[in-house]
Design a protein around this motif. Structure first.
Motif, short mmCIF file in Angstrom:
data_model
loop_
_atom_site.label_atom_id
_atom_site.label_comp_id
_atom_site.label_asym_id
_atom_site.label_seq_id
_atom_site.Cartn_x
_atom_site.Cartn_y
_atom_site.Cartn_z
N TYR A 49 -3.83 35.96 16.91
CA TYR A 49 -3.83 36.16 15.50
C TYR A 49 -3.91 37.50 15.14
CZ TYR A 49 -5.74 35.55 10.68
OH TYR A 49 -6.12 35.72 9.57
N GLU A 50 -2.83 38.04 14.61
CA GLU A 50 -3.05 39.46 14.56
C GLU A 50 -3.97 40.26 14.07
OE1 GLU A 50 -1.72 42.97 12.09
OE2 GLU A 50 -2.14 41.08 11.41
N PRO A 51 -4.77 39.93 13.20
CA PRO A 51 -5.92 40.71 12.60
C PRO A 51 -6.85 40.61 13.87
CG PRO A 51 -5.26 39.25 10.93
CD PRO A 51 -4.33 38.88 12.16
N PHE A 52 -7.37 39.72 14.45
CA PHE A 52 -8.23 39.80 15.68
C PHE A 52 -7.52 40.22 16.96
CE2 PHE A 52 -10.70 35.51 13.84
CZ PHE A 52 -10.91 36.42 12.93
N THR A 53 -6.41 40.06 17.22
CA THR A 53 -5.66 40.58 18.54
C THR A 53 -5.80 41.84 18.65
OG1 THR A 53 -4.43 38.68 18.89
CG2 THR A 53 -3.85 40.29 19.96
N VAL A 54 -5.25 42.58 17.47
CA VAL A 54 -4.89 44.29 17.37
C VAL A 54 -6.34 44.69 17.30
CG1 VAL A 54 -2.60 43.88 16.46
CG2 VAL A 54 -4.69 44.14 15.18
N ALA A 55 -7.38 44.02 16.68
CA ALA A 55 -8.72 44.47 16.56
C ALA A 55 -9.39 44.72 18.05
CB ALA A 55 -9.72 43.94 15.53
N GLY A 56 -8.83 44.25 19.18
CA GLY A 56 -9.43 44.54 20.43
C GLY A 56 -9.54 43.13 21.28
N GLN A 57 -8.97 42.18 20.57
CA GLN A 57 -9.04 41.00 21.42
C GLN A 57 -7.85 40.60 22.09
OE1 GLN A 57 -10.94 37.76 18.87
NE2 GLN A 57 -12.36 39.19 18.09
N TRP A 58 -7.50 41.30 22.89
CA TRP A 58 -6.14 41.36 23.36
C TRP A 58 -6.04 40.19 24.32
CZ3 TRP A 58 -2.56 44.21 21.20
CH2 TRP A 58 -2.84 45.20 20.31
N TRP A 59 -6.98 39.60 24.76
CA TRP A 59 -6.89 38.36 25.81
C TRP A 59 -6.35 37.35 25.02
CZ3 TRP A 59 -9.64 34.89 23.10
CH2 TRP A 59 -10.77 35.29 22.21
N ARG A 60 -6.37 37.28 23.63
CA ARG A 60 -5.46 36.27 22.99
C ARG A 60 -3.95 36.20 23.28
NH1 ARG A 60 -8.13 34.05 18.63
NH2 ARG A 60 -10.36 35.09 18.32
N LEU A 61 -3.31 37.16 23.77
CA LEU A 61 -2.12 37.17 24.03
C LEU A 61 -1.78 36.22 25.46
CD1 LEU A 61 -1.38 41.13 24.14
CD2 LEU A 61 -0.58 39.30 22.44
N LEU A 62 -2.83 35.94 26.21
CA LEU A 62 -2.81 34.93 27.36
C LEU A 62 -3.14 33.59 26.96
CD1 LEU A 62 -1.80 34.64 30.00
CD2 LEU A 62 -4.21 35.43 30.91
N THR A 63 -4.44 33.69 26.06
CA THR A 63 -4.95 32.60 25.92
C THR A 63 -4.48 31.51 25.04
OG1 THR A 63 -6.52 33.49 24.12
CG2 THR A 63 -7.44 33.15 26.39
#
Length: 212
Positions: free
Chosen positions: A55-69
């Motif tokens: 989810y772009e707002p969370f991922t680019v805010a530093g939660q890059w682990w979302r790209l894998l999970t």
């Protein structure tokens, strides 16, 4: 064709055990999602975000682990079932050819690159699913099919089938929503590039008789 060959696609065997493990992992995460949401066929996007969706707002805010999970989450039962069947059908060819470590790297790397592509083109969207990584495997296989790695009759038959699968699914993605075509294309293109990059290693593996 009986049911046994189909069931064998989901049973670990010599040279083919990582694909079933990935299927089991996705299925276990799906069960946890069902328990968390109380739903089966579709899940609330807000719940998916809580569980690790891209989810772009969370991922680019530093939660890059979302790209894998996000690659291991699915939006509902049919989404999971379709992806796992397709994964088994491509994994049965590629995993023995690559070996488990190369196969794992290709799967995870194309999944990550698919998620990055989705992030760029689908601002604000909630993205989940293994299809980006699966398209990556198909792109990888497609690249190998354009070489002389396989016998001509095998290459011709599977080149038609692979191109047909890709064309149909990309077309469906453009016509039916919500389908993350950006992730599909990101996985496909990255997998195609990796196929050529990996070709010398695959040839050496074939010469050593390590295909199984």
């Amino acid at each position: 064709m009986g049911i046994e060959p189909v069931l064998n696609l989901f049973v670990p065997s010599r040279g083919y055990w990582l694909t079933p493990v990935i299927i089991y992992l996705n299925s276990a995460i799906f069960v946890l999602t069902v328990l968390y949401t109380g739903s089966v066929m579709t899940f609330d996007p807000r719940a998916l975000v809580m569980l690790g969706a891209n989810y772009e707002p969370f991922t680019v805010a530093g939660q890059w682990w979302r790209l894998l999970t996000s690659v291991f989450l699915h939006g509902g039962l049919l989404h999971l079932v379709f992806n796992m069947i397709v994964l088994a059908n491509i994994g049965i060819f590629l995993e023995p050819m690559l070996g488990r470590w190369s196969y794992a790297i290709v799967y995870l790397l194309t999944g990550l690159l698919a998620s990055l592509t989705s992030l760029f083109f689908n601002v604000g969207a909630v993205s989940v699913g293994a299809s980006g990584a699966i398209f990556g495997l198909y792109g990888f296989f497609l690249a190998l099919l354009t070489t002389k790695l396989f016998k001509p009759e095998f290459r011709a038959a599977f080149l038609r089938n692979t191109l047909g699968f890709i064309a149909v699914n990309v077309a469906i993605g453009f016509m039916v929503g919500p389908i993350d075509n950006a992730a599909h294309l990101g996985g496909l293109v990255s997998g195609f590039a990796l196929g050529y990059l990996w070709l010398p290693l695959i040839k050496r593996r074939a010469m050593r008789g390590r295909f199984s």
